[in-house]
Motif scaffolding. Structure first.
Motif, PDB file in Angstrom:
ATOM      1  N   ASP A 264       0.794  -1.229   0.000  1.00 47.05           N
ATOM      2  CA  ASP A 264       0.000   0.000   0.000  1.00 47.05           C
ATOM      3  C   ASP A 264       0.824   1.277   0.000  1.00 47.05           C
ATOM      4  O   ASP A 264       0.357   2.321  -0.452  1.00 47.05           O
ATOM      5  CB  ASP A 264      -0.942   0.013   1.218  1.00 47.05           C
ATOM      6  CG  ASP A 264      -2.084  -0.976   1.072  1.00 47.05           C
ATOM      7  OD1 ASP A 264      -2.350  -1.402  -0.064  1.00 47.05           O
ATOM      8  OD2 ASP A 264      -2.691  -1.325   2.099  1.00 47.05           O
ATOM      9  N   GLU A 265       2.022   1.220   0.528  1.00 49.80           N
ATOM     10  CA  GLU A 265       2.811   2.446   0.649  1.00 49.80           C
ATOM     11  C   GLU A 265       3.521   2.869  -0.630  1.00 49.80           C
ATOM     12  O   GLU A 265       4.209   3.894  -0.662  1.00 49.80           O
ATOM     13  CB  GLU A 265       3.846   2.310   1.773  1.00 49.80           C
ATOM     14  CG  GLU A 265       4.895   1.242   1.554  1.00 49.80           C
ATOM     15  CD  GLU A 265       4.550  -0.103   2.175  1.00 49.80           C
ATOM     16  OE1 GLU A 265       5.478  -0.827   2.555  1.00 49.80           O
ATOM     17  OE2 GLU A 265       3.338  -0.412   2.274  1.00 49.80           O
ATOM     18  N   PHE A 266       3.341   2.093  -1.716  1.00 51.86           N
ATOM     19  CA  PHE A 266       4.054   2.398  -2.954  1.00 51.86           C
ATOM     20  C   PHE A 266       3.101   2.727  -4.097  1.00 51.86           C
ATOM     21  O   PHE A 266       1.939   2.314  -4.118  1.00 51.86           O
ATOM     22  CB  PHE A 266       4.951   1.233  -3.362  1.00 51.86           C
ATOM     23  CG  PHE A 266       6.009   0.909  -2.350  1.00 51.86           C
ATOM     24  CD1 PHE A 266       6.950   1.866  -1.984  1.00 51.86           C
ATOM     25  CD2 PHE A 266       6.068  -0.342  -1.758  1.00 51.86           C
ATOM     26  CE1 PHE A 266       7.926   1.575  -1.038  1.00 51.86           C
ATOM     27  CE2 PHE A 266       7.037  -0.649  -0.816  1.00 51.86           C
ATOM     28  CZ  PHE A 266       7.966   0.322  -0.458  1.00 51.86           C
ATOM     29  N   GLY A 267       3.646   3.452  -5.073  1.00 45.11           N
ATOM     30  CA  GLY A 267       2.941   3.754  -6.308  1.00 45.11           C
ATOM     31  C   GLY A 267       3.851   3.483  -7.494  1.00 45.11           C
ATOM     32  O   GLY A 267       4.935   2.897  -7.339  1.00 45.11           O
ATOM     33  N   ALA A 333       7.563   5.930  -3.848  1.00 47.18           N
ATOM     34  CA  ALA A 333       6.767   6.121  -2.633  1.00 47.18           C
ATOM     35  C   ALA A 333       5.407   6.692  -3.014  1.00 47.18           C
ATOM     36  O   ALA A 333       5.300   7.551  -3.891  1.00 47.18           O
ATOM     37  CB  ALA A 333       7.502   7.053  -1.673  1.00 47.18           C
ATOM     38  N   ARG A 334       4.377   6.227  -2.352  1.00 44.70           N
ATOM     39  CA  ARG A 334       3.028   6.676  -2.673  1.00 44.70           C
ATOM     40  C   ARG A 334       2.817   8.121  -2.225  1.00 44.70           C
ATOM     41  O   ARG A 334       3.132   8.479  -1.092  1.00 44.70           O
ATOM     42  CB  ARG A 334       2.007   5.763  -1.990  1.00 44.70           C
ATOM     43  CG  ARG A 334       0.565   6.059  -2.362  1.00 44.70           C
ATOM     44  CD  ARG A 334      -0.347   5.000  -1.790  1.00 44.70           C
ATOM     45  NE  ARG A 334      -1.721   5.168  -2.224  1.00 44.70           N
ATOM     46  CZ  ARG A 334      -2.693   4.297  -1.951  1.00 44.70           C
ATOM     47  NH1 ARG A 334      -2.431   3.203  -1.263  1.00 44.70           N
ATOM     48  NH2 ARG A 334      -3.925   4.512  -2.385  1.00 44.70           N
ATOM     49  N   GLY A 335       2.329   8.939  -3.123  1.00 46.56           N
ATOM     50  CA  GLY A 335       2.072  10.335  -2.798  1.00 46.56           C
ATOM     51  C   GLY A 335       0.614  10.562  -2.493  1.00 46.56           C
ATOM     52  O   GLY A 335      -0.161   9.628  -2.240  1.00 46.56           O
ATOM     53  N   ASP A 336       0.228  11.821  -2.526  1.00 48.36           N
ATOM     54  CA  ASP A 336      -1.170  12.195  -2.223  1.00 48.36           C
ATOM     55  C   ASP A 336      -2.061  12.132  -3.456  1.00 48.36           C
ATOM     56  O   ASP A 336      -3.288  12.129  -3.320  1.00 48.36           O
ATOM     57  CB  ASP A 336      -1.228  13.609  -1.631  1.00 48.36           C
ATOM     58  CG  ASP A 336      -0.519  13.690  -0.276  1.00 48.36           C
ATOM     59  OD1 ASP A 336      -0.488  12.662   0.418  1.00 48.36           O
ATOM     60  OD2 ASP A 336       0.020  14.769   0.040  1.00 48.36           O
ATOM     61  N   ARG A 339      -2.179   7.055  -7.725  1.00 45.18           N
ATOM     62  CA  ARG A 339      -1.173   6.061  -7.378  1.00 45.18           C
ATOM     63  C   ARG A 339      -0.295   5.689  -8.583  1.00 45.18           C
ATOM     64  O   ARG A 339       0.837   5.234  -8.431  1.00 45.18           O
ATOM     65  CB  ARG A 339      -1.872   4.813  -6.830  1.00 45.18           C
ATOM     66  CG  ARG A 339      -0.930   3.930  -6.019  1.00 45.18           C
ATOM     67  CD  ARG A 339      -1.661   2.827  -5.333  1.00 45.18           C
ATOM     68  NE  ARG A 339      -0.751   1.972  -4.595  1.00 45.18           N
ATOM     69  CZ  ARG A 339      -1.044   0.775  -4.151  1.00 45.18           C
ATOM     70  NH1 ARG A 339      -2.260   0.293  -4.351  1.00 45.18           N
ATOM     71  NH2 ARG A 339      -0.152   0.065  -3.494  1.00 45.18           N
ATOM     72  N   VAL A 340      -0.828   5.884  -9.773  1.00 47.12           N
ATOM     73  CA  VAL A 340      -0.075   5.615 -11.004  1.00 47.12           C
ATOM     74  C   VAL A 340       0.081   6.931 -11.756  1.00 47.12           C
ATOM     75  O   VAL A 340      -0.904   7.607 -12.057  1.00 47.12           O
ATOM     76  CB  VAL A 340      -0.791   4.587 -11.896  1.00 47.12           C
ATOM     77  CG1 VAL A 340       0.000   4.354 -13.183  1.00 47.12           C
ATOM     78  CG2 VAL A 340      -0.996   3.276 -11.146  1.00 47.12           C
TER      79      VAL A 340
END
Length: 343
Positions: A264-267, A333-336, A339-340
């Motif tokens: 979940d923490e990645f994009g 890293a996943r941002g706001d 996700r892609v």
């Protein structure tokens, strides 16, 4: 008054031809036999398919998947081509279970129609058998259902079910993915088996008939090209390279499928300049006036399967594959925001 006699009805009078069903079984027996593996017990015709795992696995986990081919069936019917749609059926199931590192072991199919056309049904099963051979799995059974009133003349539907196995310690679940990883893309053979409701709408809008020359084939051939089966390609890598995650690019396209295997923490950042989008997708987008975002969340855009590997092993993975596998993206890293992100 004489008593009125009731007519003597048969199953055939009701629209179900048992003899045709038996004729189909006889015709497909050699096709099924050609997919057999040593672990298969018995033959076609029993109430259940038997498969013995043997001694190959120490701590096996069974992996199952089921799918259909959607409205691509309508295009096959329109073109009068039934010999490749079975490959699609197998591919949609075995590619899914391959994602976690499983070896496809056996397959079962379900063929439903209003009135059984033995020739068309035999063509369908020949494609299923070919798909099983490409995947290295056995076709150990299935069901043919003739249901008058449920389907119109010439109509049929398909569903498939695959079972594979993987050692528990070798399950690939994406948990080891981090920002040191890149995404490698394996080429698709076309739209595969997704987005065909939109494809058929585009066909209605387009002026070109399906027999229009398109590259080295016809437009219809390009749109009906069977889904690529990735088992042979990926099998070379399993146990030999550090594969952190895999994704089968199906409904939801590039936008929604690869992130399914990320923690979940990645994009993702996907670089659309890394590969050439095949002409069939360019035709669909231009003819249908479809936006980039809609194309990417509906179609595979030429990438049918994705591998997530450490960046420092990407070259070794590609070399072992023996085919082009461009770096199409990076794990971030996943941002706001989304996700892609497409570059």
């Amino acid at each position: 008054m004489s008593e009125r006699k009731s007519p003597s009805l048969s199953y055939r009078d009701a629209g179900v031809d048992i003899d045709a069903g038996n004729a189909l079984v006889d015709r497909i027996k050699p096709l099924v036999a050609a997919t057999s593996r040593p672990e298969v017990l018995g033959g076609l015709g029993g109430f259940g398919g038997l498969f013995h795992l043997g001694e190959k696995y120490r701590d096996p986990v069974l992996v199952s998947g089921t799918d259909g081919v959607g409205t691509k069936l309508l295009l096959a019917r329109q073109l009068g081509r039934h010999d490749t749609i079975g490959i699609d059926l197998v591919a949609m199931c075995v590619n899914d279970i391959l994602v976690c590192g499983a070896e496809p072991l056996f397959f079962l199919d379900y063929f439903a129609c209003g009135k059984l056309d033995v020739d068309a049904a035999s063509d369908v099963v020949s494609g299923i058998a070919e798909g099983c051979k490409q995947a290295g799995c056995a076709l150990i059974g299935g069901e043919t259902a003739e249901m008058p009133g449920m389907y119109g003349e010439g109509e049929y539907d398909l569903a498939g079910f695959a079972v594979g196995a993987v050692e528990r310690e070798r399950i690939i679940d994406g948990s080891a993915i981090d920002t040191d990883c890149v995404v490698l893309g394996l080429a698709s053979s076309g739209p595969h088996s997704n987005g065909y409701s939109l494809i058929r709408k585009v066909i209605e809008l387009g002026a070109e008939p399906l027999d229009t020359p398109f590259a080295d084939v016809t437009l219809g051939d390009a749109l009906l090209a069977p889904t690529r089966i990735y088992v042979d390609a990926v099998r070379k890598l399993l146990g030999n390279r550090d594969i952190r995650g895999m994704a089968h690019i199906t409904g939801g396209g590039l936008t929604e499928n690869i992130v399914r295997v990320l923690p979940d923490e990645f994009g993702l950042e996907i670089d659309t300049r890394a590969w050439r989008v095949p002409g069939v997708f360019e035709w669909l987008q231009k003819t249908g006036g479809i936006s980039d975002a809609e194309m990417r969340r509906t179609f595979n855009m030429g990438i049918g399967f994705a591998l997530i590997v450490p960046a420092n092993d990407a070259e070794g993975v590609t070399e072992l594959l023996g085919e082009p596998a461009p770096v199409i993206g990076h794990v971030v890293a996943r941002g706001d925001g989304d996700r892609v992100r497409y570059l």
